[in-house]
Design an enzyme around this catalytic site. Structure first.
Site, PDB file in Angstrom:
ATOM      1  N   LYS A  93     -11.859  -6.476  -1.491  1.00  0.00           N
ATOM      2  CA  LYS A  93     -12.287  -7.812  -1.072  1.00  0.00           C
ATOM      3  C   LYS A  93     -11.367  -8.781  -1.800  1.00  0.00           C
ATOM      4  O   LYS A  93     -11.604  -9.157  -2.948  1.00  0.00           O
ATOM      5  CB  LYS A  93     -13.746  -8.037  -1.465  1.00  0.00           C
ATOM      6  CG  LYS A  93     -14.500  -9.058  -0.646  1.00  0.00           C
ATOM      7  CD  LYS A  93     -13.886 -10.432  -0.603  1.00  0.00           C
ATOM      8  CE  LYS A  93     -14.260 -11.319  -1.765  1.00  0.00           C
ATOM      9  NZ  LYS A  93     -13.581 -12.638  -1.716  1.00  0.00           N
ATOM     10  N   GLY A  96     -13.170 -11.983   3.096  1.00  0.00           N
ATOM     11  CA  GLY A  96     -14.368 -12.755   3.420  1.00  0.00           C
ATOM     12  C   GLY A  96     -14.813 -13.492   2.180  1.00  0.00           C
ATOM     13  O   GLY A  96     -14.145 -13.426   1.141  1.00  0.00           O
ATOM     14  N   GLY A 106     -16.966 -14.470  -1.167  1.00  0.00           N
ATOM     15  CA  GLY A 106     -17.527 -13.684  -2.259  1.00  0.00           C
ATOM     16  C   GLY A 106     -19.007 -13.452  -2.101  1.00  0.00           C
ATOM     17  O   GLY A 106     -19.501 -12.348  -2.342  1.00  0.00           O
ATOM     18  N   VAL A 147     -19.201 -10.863   1.641  1.00  0.00           N
ATOM     19  CA  VAL A 147     -18.540  -9.544   1.555  1.00  0.00           C
ATOM     20  C   VAL A 147     -18.589  -8.998   0.120  1.00  0.00           C
ATOM     21  O   VAL A 147     -18.936  -7.835  -0.109  1.00  0.00           O
ATOM     22  CB  VAL A 147     -17.075  -9.641   2.058  1.00  0.00           C
ATOM     23  CG1 VAL A 147     -16.354  -8.317   1.847  1.00  0.00           C
ATOM     24  CG2 VAL A 147     -17.046 -10.021   3.530  1.00  0.00           C
ATOM     25  N   GLY A 148     -18.260  -9.858  -0.860  1.00  0.00           N
ATOM     26  CA  GLY A 148     -18.268  -9.413  -2.262  1.00  0.00           C
ATOM     27  C   GLY A 148     -19.655  -8.973  -2.689  1.00  0.00           C
ATOM     28  O   GLY A 148     -19.836  -7.912  -3.302  1.00  0.00           O
ATOM     29  N   GLU A 177     -13.017  -7.892 -15.404  1.00  0.00           N
ATOM     30  CA  GLU A 177     -11.941  -8.615 -16.094  1.00  0.00           C
ATOM     31  C   GLU A 177     -12.218 -10.091 -15.878  1.00  0.00           C
ATOM     32  O   GLU A 177     -12.029 -10.602 -14.781  1.00  0.00           O
ATOM     33  CB  GLU A 177     -10.576  -8.241 -15.500  1.00  0.00           C
ATOM     34  CG  GLU A 177     -10.241  -6.764 -15.550  1.00  0.00           C
ATOM     35  CD  GLU A 177      -9.904  -6.266 -16.942  1.00  0.00           C
ATOM     36  OE1 GLU A 177      -9.927  -7.063 -17.898  1.00  0.00           O
ATOM     37  OE2 GLU A 177      -9.641  -5.066 -17.076  1.00  0.00           O
ATOM     38  N   CYS A 197      -5.913 -16.174 -17.036  1.00  0.00           N
ATOM     39  CA  CYS A 197      -7.030 -15.793 -17.902  1.00  0.00           C
ATOM     40  C   CYS A 197      -6.537 -15.545 -19.325  1.00  0.00           C
ATOM     41  O   CYS A 197      -7.302 -15.684 -20.275  1.00  0.00           O
ATOM     42  CB  CYS A 197      -7.701 -14.545 -17.348  1.00  0.00           C
ATOM     43  SG  CYS A 197      -6.528 -13.233 -16.988  1.00  0.00           S
ATOM     44  N   GLU A 224     -13.322 -22.373 -20.488  1.00  0.00           N
ATOM     45  CA  GLU A 224     -12.044 -22.073 -19.830  1.00  0.00           C
ATOM     46  C   GLU A 224     -11.752 -23.179 -18.817  1.00  0.00           C
ATOM     47  O   GLU A 224     -12.533 -23.428 -17.909  1.00  0.00           O
ATOM     48  CB  GLU A 224     -12.155 -20.719 -19.119  1.00  0.00           C
ATOM     49  CG  GLU A 224     -10.848 -20.280 -18.520  1.00  0.00           C
ATOM     50  CD  GLU A 224     -10.970 -18.932 -17.830  1.00  0.00           C
ATOM     51  OE1 GLU A 224     -11.872 -18.754 -17.002  1.00  0.00           O
ATOM     52  OE2 GLU A 224     -10.147 -18.047 -18.124  1.00  0.00           O
TER      53      GLU A 224
HETATM   54  P1  NAD Z   1     -14.268 -16.249  -8.875  1.00  0.00           P
HETATM   55  O1  NAD Z   1     -15.150 -15.527  -9.819  1.00  0.00           O
HETATM   56  O2  NAD Z   1     -14.786 -17.481  -8.244  1.00  0.00           O
HETATM   57  O3  NAD Z   1     -13.850 -15.314  -7.670  1.00  0.00           O
HETATM   58  C1  NAD Z   1     -13.233 -14.063  -7.868  1.00  0.00           C
HETATM   59  C2  NAD Z   1     -13.492 -13.182  -6.669  1.00  0.00           C
HETATM   60  O4  NAD Z   1     -14.885 -12.904  -6.598  1.00  0.00           O
HETATM   61  C3  NAD Z   1     -13.123 -13.819  -5.327  1.00  0.00           C
HETATM   62  O5  NAD Z   1     -12.615 -12.819  -4.479  1.00  0.00           O
HETATM   63  C4  NAD Z   1     -14.464 -14.322  -4.821  1.00  0.00           C
HETATM   64  O6  NAD Z   1     -14.523 -14.429  -3.416  1.00  0.00           O
HETATM   65  C5  NAD Z   1     -15.394 -13.229  -5.325  1.00  0.00           C
HETATM   66  N1  NAD Z   1     -16.798 -13.630  -5.462  1.00  0.00           N
HETATM   67  C6  NAD Z   1     -17.313 -14.881  -5.622  1.00  0.00           C
HETATM   68  N2  NAD Z   1     -18.656 -14.822  -5.679  1.00  0.00           N
HETATM   69  C7  NAD Z   1     -19.005 -13.524  -5.569  1.00  0.00           C
HETATM   70  C8  NAD Z   1     -20.249 -12.820  -5.587  1.00  0.00           C
HETATM   71  N3  NAD Z   1     -21.415 -13.460  -5.712  1.00  0.00           N
HETATM   72  N4  NAD Z   1     -20.233 -11.471  -5.476  1.00  0.00           N
HETATM   73  C9  NAD Z   1     -19.065 -10.800  -5.367  1.00  0.00           C
HETATM   74  N5  NAD Z   1     -17.857 -11.408  -5.332  1.00  0.00           N
HETATM   75  C10 NAD Z   1     -17.820 -12.751  -5.447  1.00  0.00           C
HETATM   76  O7  NAD Z   1     -12.923 -16.492  -9.676  1.00  0.00           O
HETATM   77  P2  NAD Z   1     -11.612 -17.214  -9.160  1.00  0.00           P
HETATM   78  O8  NAD Z   1     -11.907 -18.680  -9.174  1.00  0.00           O
HETATM   79  O9  NAD Z   1     -11.096 -16.594  -7.915  1.00  0.00           O
HETATM   80  O10 NAD Z   1     -10.579 -16.827 -10.308  1.00  0.00           O
HETATM   81  C11 NAD Z   1     -10.496 -17.509 -11.494  1.00  0.00           C
HETATM   82  C12 NAD Z   1     -11.239 -16.770 -12.595  1.00  0.00           C
HETATM   83  O11 NAD Z   1     -10.736 -15.448 -12.701  1.00  0.00           O
HETATM   84  C13 NAD Z   1     -11.021 -17.375 -13.961  1.00  0.00           C
HETATM   85  O12 NAD Z   1     -12.246 -17.482 -14.655  1.00  0.00           O
HETATM   86  C14 NAD Z   1     -10.108 -16.402 -14.673  1.00  0.00           C
HETATM   87  O13 NAD Z   1     -10.201 -16.393 -16.049  1.00  0.00           O
HETATM   88  C15 NAD Z   1     -10.505 -15.119 -14.064  1.00  0.00           C
HETATM   89  N6  NAD Z   1      -9.409 -14.146 -14.170  1.00  0.00           N
HETATM   90  C16 NAD Z   1      -9.528 -13.120 -15.054  1.00  0.00           C
HETATM   91  C17 NAD Z   1      -8.505 -12.206 -15.199  1.00  0.00           C
HETATM   92  C18 NAD Z   1      -8.623 -11.054 -16.152  1.00  0.00           C
HETATM   93  O14 NAD Z   1      -7.921 -10.083 -15.966  1.00  0.00           O
HETATM   94  N7  NAD Z   1      -9.464 -11.105 -17.133  1.00  0.00           N
HETATM   95  C19 NAD Z   1      -7.349 -12.327 -14.437  1.00  0.00           C
HETATM   96  C20 NAD Z   1      -7.249 -13.379 -13.558  1.00  0.00           C
HETATM   97  C21 NAD Z   1      -8.305 -14.282 -13.421  1.00  0.00           C
END
Ligand code: NAD
Length: 473
Positions: free
Chosen positions: A169, A200, A202, A205-206, A244, A278, A378
């Site tokens: 996803k 899709g 989060g 689909v997530g 992560e 991150c 963050e």
């Molecule tokens: P996000 O958590 O909003 O979304 C990440 C993914 O999760 C997307 O594909 C999103 O569609 C999906 N998602 C959202 N809600 C969901 C749910 N309820 N169930 C399942 N999936 C869901 O994060 P973002 O805004 O896309 O990315 C930024 C964040 O990612 C920052 O906090 C950053 O620190 C973190 N990040 C961490 C690492 C690491 O390796 N530790 C690397 C890159 C980014």
């Protein structure tokens, strides 16, 4: 105008059941550049069913067979490097130097996994038992927008190396990159259903992957808030979960550091990936006695940073990915000023001469206390906090006073001393006088930066479960 109206299911590009339209933007111009047809929970179910059908045969493939598949996938993604680079710059706004690295990284992680698999012992002995590492089953892989292609390939590489099948996803905001990567992976000719890619939302689909009883493993990269939701949902079916998440990484500038090296390194650590990283070093800890000298150098060096058009080769800080992300960063800059931190570089608004696009001024606050919001949360943009410390013990105390623990940086003229400090830092990775990545080393966070590790043998084992057989040796 890009039109993306298919998902990848059971080895074919098909029209999804979901039909919600979703716009893609160029963050450097704010223009709509594409339209995506988003998949829904029913599509997620179909993808899980395909992965489940493919699992029995795929899980029985030999190590050599899967190594060969990973090498084919690597070659296939490498062959599309230029297209992927274009997609990353257009849709994400990565500066060209960064975009090139990201496109190459997406291919390299597949080769790295093949190398790990090549020498990994799936069977070993424990006392009188034979222990076999077995693939977990269907893996759900969820990626963020700040490194979408890299995480699709990295997570898939580890899952396939282990013998798991997968449903990916990707971030819905990264559909151009996802399309290029999917076409490349498809060209490698793996059996249908081994991997499925469903773009899709989060929360549809997530969320469906997180709760689905036929998904045995979840690997998620994204925000800490969503990670916690996923962990709660996954508990119902006791899925194995790798998370992560976010970070608020400290950069410990020790009092013996050579500032001519330390200042550019600290700024690179803080502003990497336009601050949308991150692992960004966002809390710079500086000895009180040398604060003025450090600040003066930071002001000078920040003034030379080029923030703007990602296609300009001089640019190192590109736009934020979305209007929402731009507004979030602006809010934190205002908050820093309201909380009494001292703005020494950058500030609110866009860089001089930039009229549109989600560009932010590379910003540095000094006089920051570690209990201020800008030092605790963050920001995910190019906004750094300088925090003064009294002595090394105090620096370590501040470094560890955070809910996060993903990465830390120690800068010192004395490597042995830096190693001693590194040993006291609560973080999954500590980089001493370097920004280098090591693909063989585990990557992941302590505390609320996550659970589990990716990359190398550790990342492979996140998709495996040990099984002991007794009485056969
Ligand atoms: P996000 O958590 O909003 O979304 C990440 C993914 O999760 C997307 O594909 C999103 O569609 C999906 N998602 C959202 N809600 C969901 C749910 N309820 N169930 C399942 N999936 C869901 O994060 P973002 O805004 O896309 O990315 C930024 C964040 O990612 C920052 O906090 C950053 O620190 C973190 N990040 C961490 C690492 C690491 O390796 N530790 C690397 C890159 C980014």
């Amino acid at each position: 105008m890009h039109d993306i109206d298919t998902i990848y299911l059971d080895g074919a590009f098909v029209t999804p059941h979901g039909n919600e339209p979703y716009n893609l933007f160029n963050p450097a111009t704010e223009a709509v550049i594409g339209r995506v047809r988003l998949a829904d929970a029913e599509d997620a179910n179909a993808a899980v069913a395909a992965a489940k059908r493919a699992f029995p045969a795929f899980s029985r493939t030999g190590k050599g067979e899967r190594t060969e598949m990973l090498r084919c996938l690597h070659a296939a993604v490498l062959a599309r490097e230029d297209d992927l680079f274009e997609a990353i710059v257009e849709e994400y706004g990565a500066p060209v130097s960064r975009g090139r690295w990201m496109a190459q990284h997406a291919a390299n992680v597949l080769r790295d996994a093949a190398d790990v698999l090549d020498t990994y012992p799936f069977t070993r002995r424990a006392g009188s038992a034979e222990v076999t590492m077995q693939p977990l089953g269907v893996a759900g892989l969820i990626t963020p927008w700040n490194s979408n292609a890299g995480f699709i390939c990295g997570k898939l590489a580890a899952a396939l190396a282990a013998g798991c099948t997968a449903v990916i996803k990707p971030s819905e905001m990264s559909a151009l990159q996802t399309r290029v990567v999917t076409e490349a992976l498809h060209a490698a000719g793996l059996p249908p259903g081994v991997f499925n890619i469903v773009t899709g939302r989060g929360d549809t689909v997530g969320a469906r992957l997180a709760e689905h009883p036929d998904v045995a493993k979840l690997s998620f990269t994204g925000s800490t808030a969503v990670g916690k939701t996923i962990l709660r949902t996954a508990a119902e079916t006791l899925k194995r979960v790798t998370l992560e998440l976010g970070g608020k990484s400290p950069v410990l500038v020790l009092d013996d550091a050579n500032f001519a090296d330390a200042v550019p390194l600290a700024l690179q650590a803080g502003f990497m990936n336009s601050g949308q990283a991150c692992i960004a070093g966002t809390r710079i800890l500086v000895p009180e006695a040398r604060l003025a000298e450090f600040e003066a150098r930071i002001v000078e060096a920040t003034g030379e940073i080029h923030a703007g058009d990602p296609r300009d080769a001089r640019t190192t800080v590109g736009p934020m990915v979305s209007r929402q992300q731009w507004e979030r960063v602006q809010r934190y800059i205002r908050l820093g000023m309201e909380e009494g931190a001292r703005l020494i570089a950058g500030g609110p608004g866009r860089p001089a001469g930039v009229a549109r696009g989600w560009f932010v001024r590379p910003t540095v606050f000094s006089g920051v206390r570690n209990d201020m919001t800008i030092a605790r949360e963050e920001i995910f943009g190019p906004v750094l906090s300088i925090i003064a410390y009294r002595d090394t013990r105090h620096a370590i105390e501040i470094a560890n006073d955070t809910p996060y623990g993903l990465q830390a940086y120690v800068l010192s003229a004395d490597t042995a001393r830096a190693r001693g400090v590194a040993a006291q830092i609560e973080a999954g990775r500590v980089l001493v006088n370097t920004l280098a990545h090591e693909p063989a080393a585990p990557f992941g966070g302590f505390k609320q930066s996550g659970i589990g590790r990716e990359y190398g043998t550790y990342g492979l084992e996140a998709f495996l479960e040990p099984k002991s057989t007794l009485g056969v040796l």
